[in-house]
Design a protein around this motif. Structure first.
Motif, PDB file in Angstrom:
ATOM      1  N   SER A 198      51.533 -11.985  -0.607  1.00  0.00           N
ATOM      2  CA  SER A 198      50.663 -11.619   0.517  1.00  0.00           C
ATOM      3  C   SER A 198      50.754 -10.135   0.855  1.00  0.00           C
ATOM      4  CB  SER A 198      50.996 -12.461   1.748  1.00  0.00           C
ATOM      5  OG  SER A 198      52.362 -12.308   2.092  1.00  0.00           O
ATOM      6  N   LEU A 199      51.910  -9.525   0.627  1.00  0.00           N
ATOM      7  CA  LEU A 199      52.055  -8.082   0.849  1.00  0.00           C
ATOM      8  C   LEU A 199      51.691  -7.285  -0.392  1.00  0.00           C
ATOM      9  CD1 LEU A 199      55.305  -7.607   2.970  1.00  0.00           C
ATOM     10  CD2 LEU A 199      52.975  -7.113   3.645  1.00  0.00           C
ATOM     11  N   GLU A 200      52.035  -7.802  -1.545  1.00  0.00           N
ATOM     12  CA  GLU A 200      51.753  -7.060  -2.779  1.00  0.00           C
ATOM     13  C   GLU A 200      50.248  -6.912  -2.991  1.00  0.00           C
ATOM     14  OE1 GLU A 200      53.329  -6.876  -7.336  1.00  0.00           O
ATOM     15  OE2 GLU A 200      54.404  -8.082  -5.879  1.00  0.00           O
ATOM     16  N   ASP A 201      49.485  -7.880  -2.517  1.00  0.00           N
ATOM     17  CA  ASP A 201      48.025  -7.782  -2.605  1.00  0.00           C
ATOM     18  C   ASP A 201      47.492  -6.622  -1.756  1.00  0.00           C
ATOM     19  OD1 ASP A 201      48.070  -9.988  -4.228  1.00  0.00           O
ATOM     20  OD2 ASP A 201      47.478 -11.410  -2.660  1.00  0.00           O
ATOM     21  N   ARG A 202      48.265  -6.177  -0.792  1.00  0.00           N
ATOM     22  CA  ARG A 202      47.842  -5.106   0.124  1.00  0.00           C
ATOM     23  C   ARG A 202      48.542  -3.781  -0.163  1.00  0.00           C
ATOM     24  NH1 ARG A 202      46.929  -7.739   5.882  1.00  0.00           N
ATOM     25  NH2 ARG A 202      46.219  -9.780   5.235  1.00  0.00           N
ATOM     26  N   ILE A 203      49.061  -3.624  -1.361  1.00  0.00           N
ATOM     27  CA  ILE A 203      49.853  -2.432  -1.667  1.00  0.00           C
ATOM     28  C   ILE A 203      49.059  -1.147  -1.445  1.00  0.00           C
ATOM     29  CG2 ILE A 203      49.474  -2.031  -4.149  1.00  0.00           C
ATOM     30  CD1 ILE A 203      52.928  -2.403  -2.739  1.00  0.00           C
ATOM     31  N   GLY A 204      47.760  -1.197  -1.685  1.00  0.00           N
ATOM     32  CA  GLY A 204      46.920  -0.021  -1.444  1.00  0.00           C
ATOM     33  C   GLY A 204      46.902   0.380   0.019  1.00  0.00           C
ATOM     34  N   GLU A 205      46.891  -0.595   0.901  1.00  0.00           N
ATOM     35  CA  GLU A 205      46.940  -0.309   2.336  1.00  0.00           C
ATOM     36  C   GLU A 205      48.321   0.185   2.746  1.00  0.00           C
ATOM     37  OE1 GLU A 205      45.795  -3.680   4.751  1.00  0.00           O
ATOM     38  OE2 GLU A 205      44.408  -4.347   3.192  1.00  0.00           O
ATOM     39  N   LEU A 206      49.354  -0.410   2.156  1.00  0.00           N
ATOM     40  CA  LEU A 206      50.727  -0.101   2.555  1.00  0.00           C
ATOM     41  C   LEU A 206      51.106   1.342   2.227  1.00  0.00           C
ATOM     42  CD1 LEU A 206      52.533  -3.407   1.522  1.00  0.00           C
ATOM     43  CD2 LEU A 206      51.624  -2.778   3.759  1.00  0.00           C
ATOM     44  N   VAL A 207      50.621   1.866   1.088  1.00  0.00           N
ATOM     45  CA  VAL A 207      50.974   3.246   0.743  1.00  0.00           C
ATOM     46  C   VAL A 207      50.269   4.254   1.651  1.00  0.00           C
ATOM     47  CG1 VAL A 207      51.551   2.751  -1.657  1.00  0.00           C
ATOM     48  CG2 VAL A 207      49.229   3.437  -1.074  1.00  0.00           C
ATOM     49  N   ARG A 208      49.239   3.814   2.362  1.00  0.00           N
ATOM     50  CA  ARG A 208      48.546   4.719   3.287  1.00  0.00           C
ATOM     51  C   ARG A 208      49.116   4.657   4.706  1.00  0.00           C
ATOM     52  NH1 ARG A 208      44.097   2.650   0.347  1.00  0.00           N
ATOM     53  NH2 ARG A 208      43.588   1.219   2.021  1.00  0.00           N
ATOM     54  N   LEU A 209      50.098   3.782   4.931  1.00  0.00           N
ATOM     55  CA  LEU A 209      50.713   3.699   6.258  1.00  0.00           C
ATOM     56  C   LEU A 209      51.470   4.979   6.577  1.00  0.00           C
ATOM     57  CD1 LEU A 209      52.222   0.080   6.258  1.00  0.00           C
ATOM     58  CD2 LEU A 209      50.205   0.872   7.501  1.00  0.00           C
ATOM     59  N   ASP A 210      51.479   5.341   7.842  1.00  0.00           N
ATOM     60  CA  ASP A 210      52.273   6.485   8.292  1.00  0.00           C
ATOM     61  C   ASP A 210      53.747   6.136   8.174  1.00  0.00           C
ATOM     62  OD1 ASP A 210      50.037   7.963   8.966  1.00  0.00           O
ATOM     63  OD2 ASP A 210      49.994   7.199  11.021  1.00  0.00           O
ATOM     64  N   TYR A 211      54.574   7.182   8.101  1.00  0.00           N
ATOM     65  CA  TYR A 211      56.016   6.957   8.065  1.00  0.00           C
ATOM     66  C   TYR A 211      56.462   6.368   9.404  1.00  0.00           C
ATOM     67  CZ  TYR A 211      60.992   7.656   7.589  1.00  0.00           C
ATOM     68  OH  TYR A 211      62.342   7.438   7.529  1.00  0.00           O
ATOM     69  N   GLY A 212      57.381   5.469   9.355  1.00  0.00           N
ATOM     70  CA  GLY A 212      57.876   4.814  10.558  1.00  0.00           C
ATOM     71  C   GLY A 212      57.661   3.319  10.449  1.00  0.00           C
ATOM     72  N   LEU A 213      58.169   2.610  11.401  1.00  0.00           N
ATOM     73  CA  LEU A 213      58.072   1.154  11.394  1.00  0.00           C
ATOM     74  C   LEU A 213      56.669   0.723  11.804  1.00  0.00           C
ATOM     75  CD1 LEU A 213      59.775  -1.420  10.963  1.00  0.00           C
ATOM     76  CD2 LEU A 213      60.233  -1.396  13.405  1.00  0.00           C
ATOM     77  N   GLN A 214      56.017  -0.022  10.936  1.00  0.00           N
ATOM     78  CA  GLN A 214      54.670  -0.533  11.188  1.00  0.00           C
ATOM     79  C   GLN A 214      54.711  -2.056  11.084  1.00  0.00           C
ATOM     80  OE1 GLN A 214      52.226   1.725  11.825  1.00  0.00           O
ATOM     81  NE2 GLN A 214      53.596   3.419  11.407  1.00  0.00           N
ATOM     82  N   THR A 215      53.817  -2.717  11.781  1.00  0.00           N
ATOM     83  CA  THR A 215      53.715  -4.169  11.683  1.00  0.00           C
ATOM     84  C   THR A 215      52.437  -4.514  10.943  1.00  0.00           C
ATOM     85  OG1 THR A 215      54.924  -4.454  13.751  1.00  0.00           O
ATOM     86  CG2 THR A 215      53.609  -6.314  13.006  1.00  0.00           C
TER      87      THR A 215
END
Length: 185
Positions: free
Chosen positions: A93-110
């Motif tokens: 479920s997270l690996e499918d969103r890897i493109g979104e995850l690499v664009r997250l800002d540094y820091g803890l995100q939910t």
């Protein structure tokens, strides 16, 4: 406050004391819970970034051919400068969103997957001469939420017991203090 006019002095003293105690105890409980929530968030971020520290040192030293696999219960993905996933232990479920995850800002995100499933995610950016690597670390946020839910329950029960205890003790002390006044009537 009209209902207080018909009460005895003892009743009024007790009612006001309980009201003040309720306000102070509630404020203290809310402040305490907020501070614990901050501590849980900070410790989650620290745990997640420590999961990727081994990979970060390998990337910085240039040994990016054979990464060790993440440990058990470590949810980590390494994304090379070309966007290819080098190593991943993330759930599908997270690996499918890897493109979104690499664009997250540094820091803890939910990252919310569904109504009942969300992950705390940290995207560590590691710039090296060959390009920018991303270390994605994740953790199911349910464990932190369980801690906060348990704390909220304990605080609520404790606050109710404190207010009841304060009310009873105020009733007793005010009765003892007003005993000479009652005898003079």
């Amino acid at each position: 406050m009209r209902w207080l006019r018909g009460q005895t002095i003892r009743g009024r003293i007790t009612a006001w004391a309980v009201l003040i105690a309720l306000l102070l105890i509630s404020a203290a409980a809310v402040a305490f819970r907020a501070s614990v929530e901050t501590m849980v968030s900070t410790s989650t971020r620290t745990l997640l970034t420590s999961n990727g520290s081994v990979f970060e040192s390998s990337i910085r030293s240039g040994t990016t051919q054979n990464f060790t696999l993440p440990g058990e219960d470590q949810l980590v993905a390494l994304v090379d400068p070309s966007g290819k996933v080098a190593v991943s232990s993330l759930p599908d479920s997270l690996e499918d969103r890897i493109g979104e995850l690499v664009r997250l800002d540094y820091g803890l995100q939910t990252v919310r997957i569904s109504q009942n499933l969300q992950y705390d995610v940290v995207n560590e950016i590691v710039p090296v001469p060959g390009g920018t690597w991303h270390i994605i670390e994740a953790r199911n946020s349910q464990s932190g939420q369980d801690v906060l839910n348990g704390l909220t329950l304990v605080l609520a029960i404790g606050a109710v017991l404190l207010v009841i205890g304060f009310g009873v003790s105020t009733w007793i002390v005010s009765g003892l203090a007003l005993r000479p006044v009652t005898r003079m009537r």
